[in-house]
Design a protein around this motif. Structure first.
Motif, short mmCIF file in Angstrom:
data_model
loop_
_atom_site.label_atom_id
_atom_site.label_comp_id
_atom_site.label_asym_id
_atom_site.label_seq_id
_atom_site.Cartn_x
_atom_site.Cartn_y
_atom_site.Cartn_z
N ASN A 1 65.74 -19.95 -69.37
CA ASN A 1 65.74 -19.90 -70.83
C ASN A 1 66.20 -21.18 -71.49
O ASN A 1 66.51 -21.18 -72.69
CB ASN A 1 66.64 -18.74 -71.30
N LYS A 2 66.24 -22.27 -70.76
CA LYS A 2 66.72 -23.53 -71.33
C LYS A 2 65.85 -23.99 -72.50
O LYS A 2 66.37 -24.40 -73.54
CB LYS A 2 66.76 -24.61 -70.26
N ARG A 3 64.56 -23.88 -72.36
CA ARG A 3 63.66 -24.33 -73.43
C ARG A 3 63.84 -23.48 -74.69
O ARG A 3 63.87 -24.01 -75.80
CB ARG A 3 62.22 -24.25 -72.95
N LEU A 4 63.99 -22.18 -74.53
CA LEU A 4 64.23 -21.30 -75.67
C LEU A 4 65.56 -21.65 -76.35
O LEU A 4 65.64 -21.67 -77.59
CB LEU A 4 64.23 -19.84 -75.23
N ALA A 5 66.58 -21.96 -75.57
CA ALA A 5 67.88 -22.36 -76.12
C ALA A 5 67.74 -23.62 -76.97
O ALA A 5 68.35 -23.74 -78.04
CB ALA A 5 68.89 -22.57 -75.00
N GLN A 6 66.93 -24.55 -76.50
CA GLN A 6 66.73 -25.78 -77.26
C GLN A 6 65.98 -25.52 -78.56
O GLN A 6 66.28 -26.14 -79.58
CB GLN A 6 65.98 -26.80 -76.41
N GLU A 7 65.04 -24.59 -78.54
CA GLU A 7 64.31 -24.24 -79.77
C GLU A 7 65.24 -23.57 -80.78
O GLU A 7 65.19 -23.86 -81.97
CB GLU A 7 63.13 -23.33 -79.44
N ILE A 8 66.10 -22.68 -80.31
CA ILE A 8 67.06 -22.03 -81.20
C ILE A 8 68.04 -23.04 -81.77
O ILE A 8 68.41 -22.98 -82.94
CB ILE A 8 67.80 -20.89 -80.46
N SER A 9 68.44 -24.02 -80.94
CA SER A 9 69.37 -25.04 -81.44
C SER A 9 68.74 -25.88 -82.56
O SER A 9 69.43 -26.29 -83.49
CB SER A 9 69.84 -25.94 -80.30
N LYS A 10 67.43 -26.09 -82.50
CA LYS A 10 66.75 -26.82 -83.58
C LYS A 10 66.82 -26.04 -84.89
O LYS A 10 67.02 -26.61 -85.96
CB LYS A 10 65.29 -27.08 -83.22
N ILE A 11 66.68 -24.72 -84.79
CA ILE A 11 66.76 -23.88 -85.99
C ILE A 11 68.17 -23.91 -86.56
O ILE A 11 68.36 -24.05 -87.78
CB ILE A 11 66.33 -22.44 -85.67
N LEU A 12 69.17 -23.78 -85.69
CA LEU A 12 70.56 -23.83 -86.16
C LEU A 12 70.90 -25.17 -86.77
O LEU A 12 71.63 -25.25 -87.76
CB LEU A 12 71.51 -23.51 -85.00
N GLU A 13 70.36 -26.23 -86.20
CA GLU A 13 70.58 -27.57 -86.74
C GLU A 13 69.96 -27.71 -88.13
O GLU A 13 70.55 -28.29 -89.03
CB GLU A 13 70.00 -28.60 -85.78
N TYR A 14 68.77 -27.15 -88.29
CA TYR A 14 68.09 -27.20 -89.59
C TYR A 14 68.93 -26.54 -90.68
O TYR A 14 69.02 -27.04 -91.80
CB TYR A 14 66.72 -26.52 -89.48
N TYR A 15 69.56 -25.41 -90.34
CA TYR A 15 70.39 -24.69 -91.30
C TYR A 15 71.84 -25.16 -91.31
O TYR A 15 72.71 -24.53 -91.91
CB TYR A 15 70.32 -23.19 -91.06
N LYS A 16 72.10 -26.28 -90.62
CA LYS A 16 73.40 -26.95 -90.59
C LYS A 16 74.54 -26.10 -90.02
O LYS A 16 75.66 -26.14 -90.50
CB LYS A 16 73.75 -27.47 -91.98
N TYR A 17 74.23 -25.32 -88.99
CA TYR A 17 75.26 -24.58 -88.25
C TYR A 17 75.85 -25.48 -87.17
O TYR A 17 75.14 -26.28 -86.57
CB TYR A 17 74.68 -23.35 -87.57
N ASP A 18 77.14 -25.33 -86.91
CA ASP A 18 77.75 -25.99 -85.76
C ASP A 18 77.45 -25.13 -84.54
O ASP A 18 77.63 -23.91 -84.57
CB ASP A 18 79.27 -26.09 -85.93
N TYR A 19 76.99 -25.75 -83.46
CA TYR A 19 76.63 -25.00 -82.26
C TYR A 19 76.86 -25.86 -81.03
O TYR A 19 76.98 -27.08 -81.11
CB TYR A 19 75.17 -24.54 -82.31
N THR A 20 76.93 -25.19 -79.91
CA THR A 20 76.96 -25.87 -78.62
C THR A 20 76.03 -25.12 -77.67
O THR A 20 75.81 -23.92 -77.83
CB THR A 20 78.37 -25.90 -78.01
#
Length: 60
Positions: free
Chosen positions: A10-29
């Protein structure tokens, strides 16, 4: 902060979700499931794994 915990499949899916979180300016790891450890500083987790793996990791 949100932590995205993923398995190898699921690494690729995790990277796609991180792009969405970044767009909405969420802090994530991003954390690989074997590197995961529970932290009280995290507001939420997104597990991209089977339910059994997620429950076992949170019980430790």
């Amino acid at each position: 902060m949100i932590t995205i915990v993923y398995t190898a499949n699921n690494k690729r899916l995790a990277q796609e979700i991180s792009k969405i979180l970044e767009y909405y300016k969420y802090d994530y790891t991003l954390r690989y499931i074997k590197e995961f450890s529970f932290s009280k500083d995290v507001e939420g987790y997104i597990f991209l794994s089977s339910t059994g793996i997620a429950i076992r990791k949170l019980r430790r």
